[in-house]
Design a protein around this motif. Structure first.
Motif, PDB file in Angstrom:
ATOM      1  N   GLY A  27      -1.913 -33.576  48.349  1.00 25.66           N
ATOM      2  CA  GLY A  27      -1.585 -34.322  47.147  1.00 25.66           C
ATOM      3  C   GLY A  27      -1.546 -33.461  45.898  1.00 25.66           C
ATOM      4  N   PRO A  28      -2.629 -32.742  45.585  1.00 28.42           N
ATOM      5  CA  PRO A  28      -2.620 -31.884  44.400  1.00 28.42           C
ATOM      6  C   PRO A  28      -1.536 -30.815  44.441  1.00 28.42           C
ATOM      7  CG  PRO A  28      -4.861 -32.224  45.156  1.00 28.42           C
ATOM      8  CD  PRO A  28      -3.968 -32.820  46.194  1.00 28.42           C
ATOM      9  N   LEU A  29      -1.250 -30.235  45.605  1.00 27.00           N
ATOM     10  CA  LEU A  29      -0.212 -29.213  45.708  1.00 27.00           C
ATOM     11  C   LEU A  29       1.165 -29.800  45.409  1.00 27.00           C
ATOM     12  CD1 LEU A  29      -1.516 -27.271  48.823  1.00 27.00           C
ATOM     13  CD2 LEU A  29      -1.141 -26.288  46.549  1.00 27.00           C
ATOM     14  N   HIS A  30       1.390 -31.040  45.790  1.00 26.93           N
ATOM     15  CA  HIS A  30       2.632 -31.711  45.406  1.00 26.93           C
ATOM     16  C   HIS A  30       2.653 -31.981  43.903  1.00 26.93           C
ATOM     17  CE1 HIS A  30       4.830 -32.384  49.114  1.00 26.93           C
ATOM     18  NE2 HIS A  30       3.732 -32.784  49.727  1.00 26.93           N
ATOM     19  N   ASP A  31       1.519 -32.433  43.367  1.00 22.96           N
ATOM     20  CA  ASP A  31       1.458 -32.824  41.962  1.00 22.96           C
ATOM     21  C   ASP A  31       1.798 -31.673  41.018  1.00 22.96           C
ATOM     22  OD1 ASP A  31       0.681 -35.331  42.819  1.00 22.96           O
ATOM     23  OD2 ASP A  31      -1.455 -35.004  42.419  1.00 22.96           O
ATOM     24  N   VAL A  32       1.334 -30.460  41.349  1.00 21.98           N
ATOM     25  CA  VAL A  32       1.545 -29.339  40.424  1.00 21.98           C
ATOM     26  C   VAL A  32       2.972 -28.798  40.479  1.00 21.98           C
ATOM     27  CG1 VAL A  32      -0.882 -28.655  40.475  1.00 21.98           C
ATOM     28  CG2 VAL A  32       0.730 -27.583  42.081  1.00 21.98           C
ATOM     29  N   GLN A  33       3.804 -29.322  41.370  1.00 24.48           N
ATOM     30  CA  GLN A  33       5.191 -28.849  41.465  1.00 24.48           C
ATOM     31  C   GLN A  33       6.203 -29.814  40.855  1.00 24.48           C
ATOM     32  OE1 GLN A  33       6.253 -26.906  45.301  1.00 24.48           O
ATOM     33  NE2 GLN A  33       4.152 -27.316  45.935  1.00 24.48           N
ATOM     34  N   ILE A  34       5.750 -30.937  40.324  1.00 24.11           N
ATOM     35  CA  ILE A  34       6.652 -31.934  39.758  1.00 24.11           C
ATOM     36  C   ILE A  34       7.084 -31.506  38.355  1.00 24.11           C
ATOM     37  CG2 ILE A  34       6.860 -34.332  39.006  1.00 24.11           C
ATOM     38  CD1 ILE A  34       4.689 -35.014  41.091  1.00 24.11           C
ATOM     39  N   PRO A  35       8.381 -31.402  38.087  1.00 26.48           N
ATOM     40  CA  PRO A  35       8.842 -31.043  36.733  1.00 26.48           C
ATOM     41  C   PRO A  35       8.400 -32.098  35.719  1.00 26.48           C
ATOM     42  CG  PRO A  35      10.627 -30.836  38.329  1.00 26.48           C
ATOM     43  CD  PRO A  35       9.505 -31.548  39.024  1.00 26.48           C
ATOM     44  N   LEU A  36       7.869 -31.633  34.572  1.00 26.44           N
ATOM     45  CA  LEU A  36       7.358 -32.553  33.570  1.00 26.44           C
ATOM     46  C   LEU A  36       8.028 -32.419  32.208  1.00 26.44           C
ATOM     47  CD1 LEU A  36       3.503 -32.404  34.237  1.00 26.44           C
ATOM     48  CD2 LEU A  36       5.134 -34.118  35.018  1.00 26.44           C
ATOM     49  N   LEU A  37       8.519 -31.239  31.863  1.00 27.89           N
ATOM     50  CA  LEU A  37       9.096 -31.055  30.537  1.00 27.89           C
ATOM     51  C   LEU A  37      10.134 -29.946  30.579  1.00 27.89           C
ATOM     52  CD1 LEU A  37       7.643 -28.283  29.057  1.00 27.89           C
ATOM     53  CD2 LEU A  37       5.684 -29.800  29.333  1.00 27.89           C
ATOM     54  N   ARG A  38      10.963 -29.904  29.534  1.00 29.48           N
ATOM     55  CA  ARG A  38      11.989 -28.878  29.428  1.00 29.48           C
ATOM     56  C   ARG A  38      11.642 -27.909  28.315  1.00 29.48           C
ATOM     57  NH1 ARG A  38      16.495 -28.880  32.144  1.00 29.48           N
ATOM     58  NH2 ARG A  38      17.023 -30.663  33.457  1.00 29.48           N
ATOM     59  N   ARG A  39      11.994 -26.634  28.517  1.00 31.03           N
ATOM     60  CA  ARG A  39      11.685 -25.610  27.533  1.00 31.03           C
ATOM     61  C   ARG A  39      12.701 -24.481  27.669  1.00 31.03           C
ATOM     62  NH1 ARG A  39       9.701 -21.198  29.824  1.00 31.03           N
ATOM     63  NH2 ARG A  39       9.086 -20.423  27.806  1.00 31.03           N
ATOM     64  N   GLY A  40      12.569 -23.476  26.779  1.00 28.90           N
ATOM     65  CA  GLY A  40      13.441 -22.318  26.852  1.00 28.90           C
ATOM     66  C   GLY A  40      14.755 -22.550  26.137  1.00 28.90           C
ATOM     67  N   TRP A  41      15.646 -21.559  26.216  1.00 30.17           N
ATOM     68  CA  TRP A  41      16.928 -21.603  25.531  1.00 30.17           C
ATOM     69  C   TRP A  41      17.754 -22.789  26.019  1.00 30.17           C
ATOM     70  CZ3 TRP A  41      22.173 -20.137  26.931  1.00 30.17           C
ATOM     71  CH2 TRP A  41      23.014 -19.998  25.822  1.00 30.17           C
ATOM     72  N   ARG A  42      18.161 -23.629  25.088  1.00 34.74           N
ATOM     73  CA  ARG A  42      18.912 -24.847  25.389  1.00 34.74           C
ATOM     74  C   ARG A  42      18.181 -25.782  26.359  1.00 34.74           C
ATOM     75  NH1 ARG A  42      25.337 -23.047  25.784  1.00 34.74           N
ATOM     76  NH2 ARG A  42      25.530 -22.357  23.603  1.00 34.74           N
ATOM     77  N   HIS A  43      16.876 -25.587  26.474  1.00 32.16           N
ATOM     78  CA  HIS A  43      16.047 -26.431  27.339  1.00 32.16           C
ATOM     79  C   HIS A  43      16.534 -26.443  28.787  1.00 32.16           C
ATOM     80  CE1 HIS A  43      14.097 -29.017  23.917  1.00 32.16           C
ATOM     81  NE2 HIS A  43      13.855 -27.723  23.813  1.00 32.16           N
ATOM     82  N   ARG A  44      17.062 -25.328  29.246  1.00 33.59           N
ATOM     83  CA  ARG A  44      17.606 -25.314  30.611  1.00 33.59           C
ATOM     84  C   ARG A  44      16.529 -25.041  31.666  1.00 33.59           C
ATOM     85  NH1 ARG A  44      19.239 -19.968  32.495  1.00 33.59           N
ATOM     86  NH2 ARG A  44      20.689 -21.003  33.911  1.00 33.59           N
ATOM     87  N   THR A  68      12.791 -26.064  33.201  1.00 28.35           N
ATOM     88  CA  THR A  68      11.754 -27.084  33.216  1.00 28.35           C
ATOM     89  C   THR A  68      10.401 -26.426  33.481  1.00 28.35           C
ATOM     90  OG1 THR A  68      12.257 -27.500  35.536  1.00 28.35           O
ATOM     91  CG2 THR A  68      13.273 -28.954  33.929  1.00 28.35           C
ATOM     92  N   HIS A  69       9.369 -27.204  33.325  1.00 27.64           N
ATOM     93  CA  HIS A  69       8.003 -26.706  33.510  1.00 27.64           C
ATOM     94  C   HIS A  69       7.215 -27.793  34.216  1.00 27.64           C
ATOM     95  CE1 HIS A  69       4.115 -24.874  32.472  1.00 27.64           C
ATOM     96  NE2 HIS A  69       4.775 -23.806  32.098  1.00 27.64           N
ATOM     97  N   THR A  70       6.425 -27.408  35.199  1.00 26.26           N
ATOM     98  CA  THR A  70       5.591 -28.373  35.898  1.00 26.26           C
ATOM     99  C   THR A  70       4.233 -28.442  35.199  1.00 26.26           C
ATOM    100  OG1 THR A  70       4.458 -26.897  37.462  1.00 26.26           O
ATOM    101  CG2 THR A  70       6.720 -27.566  38.018  1.00 26.26           C
ATOM    102  N   LEU A  71       3.275 -29.039  35.862  1.00 22.58           N
ATOM    103  CA  LEU A  71       1.926 -29.096  35.309  1.00 22.58           C
ATOM    104  C   LEU A  71       1.353 -27.696  35.100  1.00 22.58           C
ATOM    105  CD1 LEU A  71      -0.110 -31.339  34.536  1.00 22.58           C
ATOM    106  CD2 LEU A  71      -1.090 -31.113  36.833  1.00 22.58           C
ATOM    107  N   THR A  72       1.873 -26.705  35.844  1.00 28.32           N
ATOM    108  CA  THR A  72       1.315 -25.355  35.715  1.00 28.32           C
ATOM    109  C   THR A  72       2.320 -24.233  35.936  1.00 28.32           C
ATOM    110  OG1 THR A  72      -0.442 -23.894  36.557  1.00 28.32           O
ATOM    111  CG2 THR A  72       0.628 -25.315  38.156  1.00 28.32           C
TER     112      THR A  72
END
Length: 356
Positions: free
Chosen positions: A258-275, A277-281
């Motif tokens: 469960g936790p290993l799946h959770d830390v791989q879920i994309p949560l936000l966008r960042r970087g140039w033109r927001h291209r 994504t970033h997960t929990l970690t």
């Protein structure tokens, strides 16, 4: 993997090792469960083989800390959206309203608004770059500094990388779970994943890699993280790190599915033109046939790269002792993993979107 493919992969790793300018280098790949490890470097081979040494991971440690956070959340010990202040009973009064809005999720995703490091560490880092400014920074000082620090923006509205924020997860999780961070990490992450060679401190004499100053000769002392242990204190061997990546590639075969799946879920966008994504970690970049997921780290004398490509069940570990900041390891490792993500590509070095 056929012998032909194995030989081609070994050649790719050898090319990567040759491109990196560092005293000690390890590049290791796990591909559908088959491991290939290459070592090299400009220094004389140490008494303990490079592939058996324990390396400082720097900020790659954050992936271990946030996996622990995800496990504690799954167990009901805490919730990701709990206010940080709720888990820090010894915290001085918070004069800034935004400080009271910071949650554990904000800390994990670098959206707390806190600066990269506390302001009282900046001058020392600039004037004495080889001094370990974190070593004498205890938890009481960390909490005092947090209480008087005004977040740069409202939590949850912007991404800003913060060692300061990740460090605060350590005492917050310790209070919530009733145990120190080292014991929590050992009992909830390292032992369940079988990472017996992964620690938060030095091992026996001769088992740890030694970094160097710019001249490539003068050794750099090991990094003691003080109250920033949750942000950068993990040390590990290439073998354990391959096992760590294999756990992320096949969570269902581990006790931490469960936790290993959770830390791989994309949560936000960042970087140039927001291209990106970033997960929990983890950083989460577009790549052939699916995302490329990675993190990088550095200490005073060492660098680390961990990345994986779930679509091809490929993970890559790159570690180096360094001389200065120009060993080319991070870019080389990223390009190699990107190339391995597309099996039609024969050469690293043509990847799009290097780490930011």
């Amino acid at each position: 993997m056929t012998s032909e493919h194995g030989a081609a992969l070994a050649d790719r790793l050898a090319d990567a090792v040759a491109h990196i300018d560092a005293p000690d280098i390890v590049v290791a790949v796990t591909r559908r469960g088959v491991r290939t490890v290459l070592t090299g470097g400009s220094a004389l081979s140490p008494p303990t083989p490079r592939h058996a040494l324990r390396y400082e991971l720097g900020s790659v440690s954050k992936t271990f800390t946030v996996l622990l956070l995800a496990e504690l959340a799954r167990a009901g010990v805490l919730a990701l959206d709990d206010p940080l202040a709720a888990h820090l009973p010894d915290l001085p009064p918070l004069p800034h309203p935004h400080s009271r809005q910071i949650t554990l999720r904000h800390l994990a995703t670098h959206t707390s608004g806190l600066p990269r490091i506390p302001t009282d560490l900046v001058a020392g880092a600039l004037l004495r770059p080889y001094d370990d400014g974190y070593a004498a920074y205890d938890t009481e000082r960390l909490l005092r500094t947090f209480a008087r620090t005004r977040p740069r923006y409202q939590p949850g509205t912007r991404w800003r990388y913060s060692n300061f924020g990740l460090a605060l997860l350590g005492p917050a999780m310790s209070h919530a779970a009733g145990a120190g961070y080292p014991a929590l990490l050992r009992n909830h992450v390292l032992h369940p994943l079988g990472l017996a060679e992964t620690t938060l401190g030095p091992g026996a004499t001769g088992t740890d890699a030694v970094g160097h100053r710019t001249n490539g000769v003068t050794p750099v002392g090991s990094t003691a993280m003080g109250a920033f242990v949750a942000a950068g204190a993990v040390r590990s061997t290439p073998g354990d790190l391959l096992s760590y990546l294999e756990a992320h590639l096949a969570p269902e075969h581990t006790p931490l599915s469960g936790p290993l799946h959770d830390v791989q879920i994309p949560l936000l966008r960042r970087g140039w033109r927001h291209r990106h994504t970033h997960t929990l970690t983890w950083y989460h970049h577009p790549a052939p046939r699916g995302p490329l997921i990675f993190h990088v780290g550095a200490t005073l004398g060492q660098q680390a790269f961990l990345g994986y490509h779930p679509a091809t069940h490929t993970g890559l570990v790159a570690l180096a002792t360094r001389r200065g900041r120009t060993c080319r390891m991070i870019g080389t490792a990223y390009e190699l993993l990107y190339a391995l993500a597309d099996e039609r590509r024969c050469e690293p070095g043509r990847a799009r979107g290097t780490p930011t």
